[in-house]
Write a protein that holds these residues in place. Structure first.
Motif, PDB file in Angstrom:
ATOM      1  N   GLU A  73       9.475  -3.725 -11.866  1.00  0.00           N
ATOM      2  CA  GLU A  73       9.404  -2.382 -11.303  1.00  0.00           C
ATOM      3  C   GLU A  73       9.459  -2.410  -9.783  1.00  0.00           C
ATOM      4  O   GLU A  73      10.134  -1.579  -9.163  1.00  0.00           O
ATOM      5  CB  GLU A  73       8.120  -1.703 -11.775  1.00  0.00           C
ATOM      6  N   ARG A  74       8.773  -3.378  -9.182  1.00  0.00           N
ATOM      7  CA  ARG A  74       8.832  -3.502  -7.720  1.00  0.00           C
ATOM      8  C   ARG A  74      10.246  -3.818  -7.259  1.00  0.00           C
ATOM      9  O   ARG A  74      10.726  -3.276  -6.249  1.00  0.00           O
ATOM     10  CB  ARG A  74       7.869  -4.580  -7.222  1.00  0.00           C
ATOM     11  N   GLN A  75      10.938  -4.669  -8.002  1.00  0.00           N
ATOM     12  CA  GLN A  75      12.316  -5.004  -7.621  1.00  0.00           C
ATOM     13  C   GLN A  75      13.206  -3.772  -7.698  1.00  0.00           C
ATOM     14  O   GLN A  75      14.057  -3.547  -6.824  1.00  0.00           O
ATOM     15  CB  GLN A  75      12.847  -6.117  -8.543  1.00  0.00           C
ATOM     16  N   ARG A  76      13.015  -2.942  -8.704  1.00  0.00           N
ATOM     17  CA  ARG A  76      13.784  -1.700  -8.809  1.00  0.00           C
ATOM     18  C   ARG A  76      13.463  -0.753  -7.658  1.00  0.00           C
ATOM     19  O   ARG A  76      14.337  -0.047  -7.158  1.00  0.00           O
ATOM     20  CB  ARG A  76      13.520  -1.026 -10.154  1.00  0.00           C
ATOM     21  N   ALA A  77      12.201  -0.732  -7.223  1.00  0.00           N
ATOM     22  CA  ALA A  77      11.814   0.118  -6.096  1.00  0.00           C
ATOM     23  C   ALA A  77      12.539  -0.318  -4.830  1.00  0.00           C
ATOM     24  O   ALA A  77      13.025   0.519  -4.057  1.00  0.00           O
ATOM     25  CB  ALA A  77      10.304   0.069  -5.901  1.00  0.00           C
ATOM     26  N   GLN A 134       1.618   3.243  -6.224  1.00  0.00           N
ATOM     27  CA  GLN A 134       1.677   2.241  -5.172  1.00  0.00           C
ATOM     28  C   GLN A 134       2.385   0.993  -5.684  1.00  0.00           C
ATOM     29  O   GLN A 134       2.293   0.638  -6.863  1.00  0.00           O
ATOM     30  CB  GLN A 134       0.275   1.882  -4.694  1.00  0.00           C
ATOM     31  N   LEU A 135       3.084   0.321  -4.793  1.00  0.00           N
ATOM     32  CA  LEU A 135       3.843  -0.871  -5.168  1.00  0.00           C
ATOM     33  C   LEU A 135       2.944  -1.934  -5.798  1.00  0.00           C
ATOM     34  O   LEU A 135       3.353  -2.646  -6.719  1.00  0.00           O
ATOM     35  CB  LEU A 135       4.558  -1.455  -3.951  1.00  0.00           C
ATOM     36  N   GLN A 136       1.717  -2.061  -5.290  1.00  0.00           N
ATOM     37  CA  GLN A 136       0.819  -3.099  -5.780  1.00  0.00           C
ATOM     38  C   GLN A 136       0.428  -2.895  -7.242  1.00  0.00           C
ATOM     39  O   GLN A 136      -0.030  -3.828  -7.899  1.00  0.00           O
ATOM     40  CB  GLN A 136      -0.439  -3.165  -4.923  1.00  0.00           C
ATOM     41  N   SER A 137       0.623  -1.686  -7.761  1.00  0.00           N
ATOM     42  CA  SER A 137       0.262  -1.405  -9.151  1.00  0.00           C
ATOM     43  C   SER A 137       1.412  -1.654 -10.119  1.00  0.00           C
ATOM     44  O   SER A 137       1.233  -1.540 -11.334  1.00  0.00           O
ATOM     45  CB  SER A 137      -0.209   0.046  -9.286  1.00  0.00           C
ATOM     46  N   ASP A 197       0.818  -1.209   0.000  1.00  0.00           N
ATOM     47  CA  ASP A 197       0.000   0.000   0.000  1.00  0.00           C
ATOM     48  C   ASP A 197       0.856   1.266   0.000  1.00  0.00           C
ATOM     49  O   ASP A 197       0.321   2.378  -0.054  1.00  0.00           O
ATOM     50  CB  ASP A 197      -0.938   0.002   1.209  1.00  0.00           C
ATOM     51  N   LEU A 198       2.171   1.109   0.034  1.00  0.00           N
ATOM     52  CA  LEU A 198       3.076   2.254  -0.008  1.00  0.00           C
ATOM     53  C   LEU A 198       3.318   2.694  -1.440  1.00  0.00           C
ATOM     54  O   LEU A 198       3.272   1.894  -2.380  1.00  0.00           O
ATOM     55  CB  LEU A 198       4.421   1.903   0.626  1.00  0.00           C
ATOM     56  N   THR A 199       3.633   3.973  -1.618  1.00  0.00           N
ATOM     57  CA  THR A 199       4.136   4.422  -2.904  1.00  0.00           C
ATOM     58  C   THR A 199       5.628   4.122  -2.980  1.00  0.00           C
ATOM     59  O   THR A 199       6.281   3.833  -1.966  1.00  0.00           O
ATOM     60  CB  THR A 199       3.922   5.931  -3.098  1.00  0.00           C
TER      61      THR A 199
END
Length: 269
Positions: free
Chosen positions: A147-151, A139-142, A94-96
């Motif tokens: 992309e999440r791994q890069r975040a 948000q991470l879920q989107s 739920d975080l950006t």
């Protein structure tokens, strides 16, 4: 001239169950070095990363981090030197992206001090360095898996660590995102002289993106050296129980599976 290791794990032993143990393993890394740990499933690769970071307590042995016994360092002191990206990241969907990356600044902040202008600059730099600026408020879920791994790498980068540990960073990613993540890690290594220690499942990726390989089997270190030194027919037969064809046309060796010695077929791998 004597070169001191930024990371030095000496004679690490660990026995969580009667059926599995880490046996007297030594891992040392110099500043700016790229190391990949390879080995069959269950050989203790990920466990070694957790022992290095103090997430698990070794039965015997010492981990020295930037010249300090890690047991004498507080958690925030460790986090200023070392960051770890686990294979599976817990929750936080739920975080950006920006909110996640801000967590990387916590080890550098005083109690209740909040984000300083410098912290905001470093967060923006980490997001830009991982090419996530256009997704910073998503948000991470989107996001896609890559992309999440890069975040998460951006969050680790915001810590400004000298050492980055990665536990199978390309797992569950398609081939294009695998290449993107590995190229990003290589860029961080070159531009920041960051020491990279990765557990990698793909041996050809390990050979291409590492200066040194460490091979583990059944909780012990079998051998280590450059990819050319380590990736031999004898090693593959002893450790992985396979026969391979090794190509040396590129600066790094490329391995092709020929035969599985356990069942005489490649399909069981």
């Amino acid at each position: 001239m004597l070169v001191l290791a930024i990371l030095d794990a000496e004679r690490i032993s660990f026995a969580p169950t009667p059926r599995f143990s880490i046996q007297d393993v030594n891992i040392s890394a110099e500043q700016g070095e790229r190391i990949a740990i390879i080995g069959p499933n269950g050989s203790g690769k990920s466990t070694m990363l957790r022992l290095i970071t103090r997430l698990l307590q070794p039965k015997t042995g010492t981990v020295m981090l930037d010249g300090h016994d890690i047991r004498t360092l507080r958690g925030n002191e460790i986090a200023r030197i070392l960051a770890m990206l686990p294979q599976m990241q817990a929750g936080q969907h739920d975080l950006t992206v920006r909110d996640l990356v801000r967590y990387g600044r916590h080890p550098h902040q005083r109690w209740f001090s909040g984000m300083s202008p410098e912290d905001h600059e470093i967060v923006a730099w980490a997001i830009q360095s991982t090419r996530m600026t256009h997704l910073a408020d998503q948000q991470l879920q989107s996001l896609s898996g890559g992309e999440r791994q890069r975040a998460w790498i951006a969050m680790s980068l915001a810590q400004l660590p000298k050492v980055l540990l990665l536990d199978e960073p390309t797992t569950f990613l398609d081939i294009s995102h695998q290449f993107e993540i590995l190229e990003l890690i290589t860029q961080l290594n070159k531009e920041m002289n960051m020491t990279i220690v990765s557990v990698l499942h793909d041996i050809n990726q390990a050979a291409q993106y590492s200066d040194r390989l460490i091979v583990m089997k059944e909780g012990r270190m079998v051998t280590q050296g450059t990819p050319t030194e380590v990736l031999t027919h004898e090693m593959f037969e002893e450790v992985f129980e396979i026969r391979v064809r090794i190509h040396h046309d590129d600066p790094y060796p490329y391995v092709r599976l020929m035969q599985c010695l356990r069942c005489d077929k490649p399909s069981c791998l």
